[in-house]
Design a protein around this motif. Structure first.
Motif, PDB file in Angstrom:
ATOM      1  N   THR A 147       8.787  61.823  18.559  1.00 22.10           N
ATOM      2  CA  THR A 147       8.802  61.246  17.210  1.00 22.10           C
ATOM      3  C   THR A 147      10.265  61.058  16.811  1.00 22.10           C
ATOM      4  O   THR A 147      11.024  62.032  16.791  1.00 22.10           O
ATOM      5  N   LYS A 148      10.654  59.831  16.529  1.00 24.98           N
ATOM      6  CA  LYS A 148      12.078  59.505  16.334  1.00 24.98           C
ATOM      7  C   LYS A 148      12.443  59.395  14.857  1.00 24.98           C
ATOM      8  O   LYS A 148      11.594  59.105  14.015  1.00 24.98           O
ATOM      9  N   GLU A 149      13.740  59.556  14.611  1.00 25.19           N
ATOM     10  CA  GLU A 149      14.262  59.291  13.271  1.00 25.19           C
ATOM     11  C   GLU A 149      15.102  58.024  13.315  1.00 25.19           C
ATOM     12  O   GLU A 149      16.103  57.966  14.027  1.00 25.19           O
ATOM     13  N   GLY A 150      14.675  56.999  12.581  1.00 27.79           N
ATOM     14  CA  GLY A 150      15.445  55.763  12.503  1.00 27.79           C
ATOM     15  C   GLY A 150      16.121  55.665  11.154  1.00 27.79           C
ATOM     16  O   GLY A 150      17.325  55.831  11.024  1.00 27.79           O
ATOM     17  N   CYS A 151      15.318  55.467  10.118  1.00 25.41           N
ATOM     18  CA  CYS A 151      15.885  55.197   8.795  1.00 25.41           C
ATOM     19  C   CYS A 151      15.788  56.384   7.841  1.00 25.41           C
ATOM     20  O   CYS A 151      16.525  56.447   6.869  1.00 25.41           O
ATOM     21  N   ALA A 152      14.852  57.279   8.088  1.00 20.97           N
ATOM     22  CA  ALA A 152      14.584  58.415   7.186  1.00 20.97           C
ATOM     23  C   ALA A 152      14.191  57.961   5.787  1.00 20.97           C
ATOM     24  O   ALA A 152      14.400  58.683   4.820  1.00 20.97           O
ATOM     25  N   GLU A 153      13.617  56.780   5.673  1.00 20.71           N
ATOM     26  CA  GLU A 153      13.158  56.348   4.344  1.00 20.71           C
ATOM     27  C   GLU A 153      11.855  55.548   4.392  1.00 20.71           C
ATOM     28  O   GLU A 153      11.575  54.766   3.499  1.00 20.71           O
ATOM     29  N   GLY A 154      11.088  55.727   5.445  1.00 18.66           N
ATOM     30  CA  GLY A 154       9.762  55.116   5.458  1.00 18.66           C
ATOM     31  C   GLY A 154       9.722  53.650   5.815  1.00 18.66           C
ATOM     32  O   GLY A 154       8.677  53.010   5.697  1.00 18.66           O
ATOM     33  N   ASP A 155      10.844  53.101   6.272  1.00 21.84           N
ATOM     34  CA  ASP A 155      10.908  51.663   6.513  1.00 21.84           C
ATOM     35  C   ASP A 155      10.657  51.255   7.956  1.00 21.84           C
ATOM     36  O   ASP A 155      10.079  50.200   8.204  1.00 21.84           O
ATOM     37  N   CYS A 156      11.149  52.047   8.934  1.00 24.18           N
ATOM     38  CA  CYS A 156      11.213  51.534  10.308  1.00 24.18           C
ATOM     39  C   CYS A 156      10.022  51.927  11.165  1.00 24.18           C
ATOM     40  O   CYS A 156       9.753  51.291  12.174  1.00 24.18           O
ATOM     41  N   GLY A 157       9.351  53.015  10.825  1.00 22.85           N
ATOM     42  CA  GLY A 157       8.157  53.419  11.567  1.00 22.85           C
ATOM     43  C   GLY A 157       8.436  54.192  12.850  1.00 22.85           C
ATOM     44  O   GLY A 157       7.503  54.576  13.551  1.00 22.85           O
ATOM     45  N   ALA A 158       9.723  54.462  13.167  1.00 19.74           N
ATOM     46  CA  ALA A 158      10.028  55.191  14.413  1.00 19.74           C
ATOM     47  C   ALA A 158       9.437  56.605  14.392  1.00 19.74           C
ATOM     48  O   ALA A 158       9.210  57.197  15.446  1.00 19.74           O
ATOM     49  N   CYS A 159       9.194  57.115  13.196  1.00 20.30           N
ATOM     50  CA  CYS A 159       8.720  58.499  13.053  1.00 20.30           C
ATOM     51  C   CYS A 159       7.194  58.576  12.896  1.00 20.30           C
ATOM     52  O   CYS A 159       6.676  59.611  12.487  1.00 20.30           O
ATOM     53  N   THR A 160       6.487  57.491  13.210  1.00 19.67           N
ATOM     54  CA  THR A 160       5.048  57.445  12.909  1.00 19.67           C
ATOM     55  C   THR A 160       4.259  58.483  13.710  1.00 19.67           C
ATOM     56  O   THR A 160       4.396  58.583  14.928  1.00 19.67           O
ATOM     57  N   VAL A 220       1.237  57.844   9.376  1.00 18.88           N
ATOM     58  CA  VAL A 220       2.127  58.213   8.266  1.00 18.88           C
ATOM     59  C   VAL A 220       3.561  58.272   8.776  1.00 18.88           C
ATOM     60  O   VAL A 220       3.791  58.370   9.979  1.00 18.88           O
ATOM     61  N   ASN A 221       4.497  58.218   7.853  1.00 15.33           N
ATOM     62  CA  ASN A 221       5.913  58.364   8.189  1.00 15.33           C
ATOM     63  C   ASN A 221       6.287  59.841   8.106  1.00 15.33           C
ATOM     64  O   ASN A 221       6.388  60.400   7.005  1.00 15.33           O
ATOM     65  N   ALA A 222       6.549  60.450   9.263  1.00 10.98           N
ATOM     66  CA  ALA A 222       6.876  61.886   9.262  1.00 10.98           C
ATOM     67  C   ALA A 222       8.192  62.164   8.551  1.00 10.98           C
ATOM     68  O   ALA A 222       8.419  63.277   8.070  1.00 10.98           O
ATOM     69  N   CYS A 223       9.061  61.141   8.450  1.00 10.02           N
ATOM     70  CA  CYS A 223      10.383  61.374   7.842  1.00 10.02           C
ATOM     71  C   CYS A 223      10.301  61.650   6.347  1.00 10.02           C
ATOM     72  O   CYS A 223      11.194  62.289   5.792  1.00 10.02           O
ATOM     73  N   ILE A 224       9.270  61.140   5.680  1.00  9.07           N
ATOM     74  CA  ILE A 224       9.171  61.375   4.230  1.00  9.07           C
ATOM     75  C   ILE A 224       7.898  62.144   3.881  1.00  9.07           C
ATOM     76  O   ILE A 224       7.499  62.197   2.719  1.00  9.07           O
TER      77      ILE A 224
END
Ligand SMILES: Cc1cc2nc3c(=O)[nH]c(=O)nc-3n(C[C@H](O)[C@H](O)[C@H](O)COP(=O)(O)OP(=O)(O)OC[C@H]3O[C@@H](n4cnc5c(N)ncnc54)[C@H](O)[C@@H]3O)c2cc1C
Ligand code: FES
Ligand code: FES
Length: 491
Positions: free
Chosen positions: A41-54, A70-74
């Motif tokens: 699970t990746k961190e791209g933007c940390a604001e729910g925009d990029c989906g790398a953390c899905t 869901v976006n794990a970052c937020i």
């Protein structure tokens, strides 16, 4: 003072987890990557925009297990009680055989640098689990919240189509065969007891019932309520705000109801956009179209209409159509409930009529007579996953003699709060619904709004766009003859 009680218990892939010392603002992404070393699970933007953390989160809705991206970052870890968190590591078989969704991405060359790929795989997997025969529009919608800088989307869409076609021959999947046991385990983890945990000086509270929520807010009137965390998550990851105590309401079934009566829809404050979509789109198709343009699928799975309304942002998308539809908001506290017109809830920028200890319980959207017309226009720089520069909702009733009998027009992005265009409405009511009336009413926007210039749009752009939207609404409601006359004129 609330005492420590319980722990946050959920299933992570196959393992049951119980956490009793977590900061209220700890994110699921950090938990996965730093504590569990699940670094797929990746961190791209940390604001729910990029989906790398899905990732997928499974939860019980009316006893039925549903999985949502869901976006794990937020997403805060404290909001996960009684859920099943599924990460990309869970998909392949134990012998390393890729899941059909992963294999389809390989077969169709859906990955280049690979950074976005786990997020795409999880969004596709969420679609695959919930939809046997996705249409191109379904696939596009499921991928709206995933950005790829290198591959291009066509191979990924082809992978989605291929895996849907291959579905009947799938022999291995980590969820399909264990749905019943996961459901039973989540039922055991669900509790009506309040969970309350301290971490250093911070406190996290998960009320088990609505009345417990009211008691907790009476005790902690300045607590931050968190529903889907699609706004609050960014306060933490982008603004580094310390919020304490935090009260998570996303698990409260009593706030997750959407009730349909002859009078209208009552939407519980905890209902997500995804859960509300079908009923809202059926009653007000143009409102449904707007919901499809809020964030991406992950944001719509987490974010709530209650949070959008309570947040009071002048550029929130749901208040304009809700105000045009004469929606009311019900606020509850330990002392009881009160209901007010939604437009009266917004006092000034950053200030809503929410008293200490109150929370938004529901929003009621009355039915609109079939003779009236509604349109909602969102103006943003991108079609998908973008915040409005302005958002306008127009509702009008025209009598048989062609005169406007009522008009309700509300805008976001034009003032410090979502606001009605009272002068424009007055310039329309009682007049013939024709081009001359519309042109004259366009001037009234200057009396209603003095918008700001910011990075989304200049003040002049906003004002002109709002005026043009009134003309567009007129053309769209005026019937073919009106449109033809104008187009002939232009030609
Ligand atoms: C990538 C991305 C894209 C987005 N795109 C859009 C968009 O296109 N249009 C748009 O309008 N918004 C957009 N948003 C913002 C956000 O998704 C919405 O405002 C959403 O509706 C917030 O709901 P939530 O449940 O996540 O609220 P939260 O973040 O949990 O809370 C928001 C605020 O409401 C308060 N609150 C929540 N529930 C209650 C309650 N029941 N009672 C009292 N207070 C409460 C919280 O304390 C907080 O102040 C986007 C966000 C992201 C991350
Ligand atoms: S890291 Fe970009 S959406 Fe989460
Ligand atoms: S493959 Fe590189 S960002 Fe998508």
């Amino acid at each position: 003072m609330t005492q420590d009680a319980g722990s946050i218990r959920f299933i992570l892939n196959e393992t049951e987890v119980a956490l009793s010392d977590i900061a209220p603002t700890a994110t699921l992404l950090d938990y996965l990557r730093l504590d569990r070393r699940l670094t797929g699970t990746k961190e791209g933007c940390a604001e729910g925009d990029c989906g790398a953390c899905t990732v997928l989160v499974g939860r019980l809705v009316d006893g039925e297990l549903i999985y949502e991206s869901v976006n794990a970052c937020i997403r805060f870890t404290g909001s996960l009680n009684a859920t099943h968190v599924v990460t990309v590591e869970h998909l392949a078989a134990k012998d390393g055989t890729l899941h059909p969704v992963q294999q389809a991405m390989v077969d169709h060359h859906g990955s280049q640098c690979g950074f976005c790929t786990p997020g795409f795989v999880m969004s596709l997997y969420g679609l695959w689990l919930s939809n046997d025969a996705p249409s191109p529009a379904d696939i596009e919608k499921a991928l709206q919240g995933n950005l790829c800088r290198c591959t291009g989307y066509e191979p990924i869409v082809k992978a989605a189509e291929a895996v849907a076609r291959a579905r009947p021959s799938v022999v291995f999947d980590p969820i399909l065969k264990v749905r019943a046991s996961i459901t039973a385990r989540l039922q055991q983890l669900k509790t009506t007891d309040t969970i309350s945990l301290t971490s250093g000086e911070d406190r996290l509270i998960v009320p088990g019932t609505l009345s417990a929520l009211a008691d907790i807010l009476a005790e902690h009137p300045t607590a931050t309520i968190v529903a889907g965390s699609t706004d609050v998550g960014l306060w933490v990851t982008k603004q580094f705000r310390r919020i304490n105590p935090v009260v998570f309401i996303n698990g409260l079934d009593e706030l997750q109801t959407i009730r349909e009566t002859a009078d209208g829809l009552t939407i519980g404050a905890g209902v997500s956009y995804s859960m509300a979509f079908a009923k809202i789109a059926a009653a007000y198709p143009v409102f449904g179209n707007l919901i499809d343009r809020i964030g991406g699928e992950q944001v719509r799975n987490m974010g709530t209409i209650g949070g959008n309304v309570a947040n009071g942002s002048p550029i929130g998308d749901s208040p304009p159509p809700l105000i045009a539809l004469e929606a009311t908001v019900t606020l509850r506290s330990k002392d009881g409930a009160r209901t007010l017109p939604l437009e009266a809830f917004y006092i000034e920028y950053g200030k809503q009529d929410r008293r200490p200890g109150e929370f938004v319980e529901s929003v009621f959207v009355p039915r609109m007579p079939e003779t009236e017309r509604l349109a909602v226009y969102k103006i943003s720089k991108r079609r998908d996953e973008d915040i409005s520069a302005l958002c306008g909702a127009f509702r009008i009733a025209v009598a048989g003699d062609g005169k406007v009998t009522s008009a309700r027009i509300a805008f976001g992005g034009m003032a410090g709060t979502p606001k009605r265009a009272a002068n424009v409405e007055a310039a329309l009511i009682g007049k013939d619904w024709n081009e001359a009336t519309v042109i004259s009413a366009q001037n009234a926007f200057d009396a209603d709004y003095q918008p700001l210039t910011d990075w989304r749009a200049t003040a002049a752009y906003r004002q002109l766009a709002a005026k043009n939207l009134l003309m567009r609404f007129y053309l769209e409601t005026g019937g073919e003859s009106v449109q033809l006359r104008r187009f002939e004129g232009v030609a």
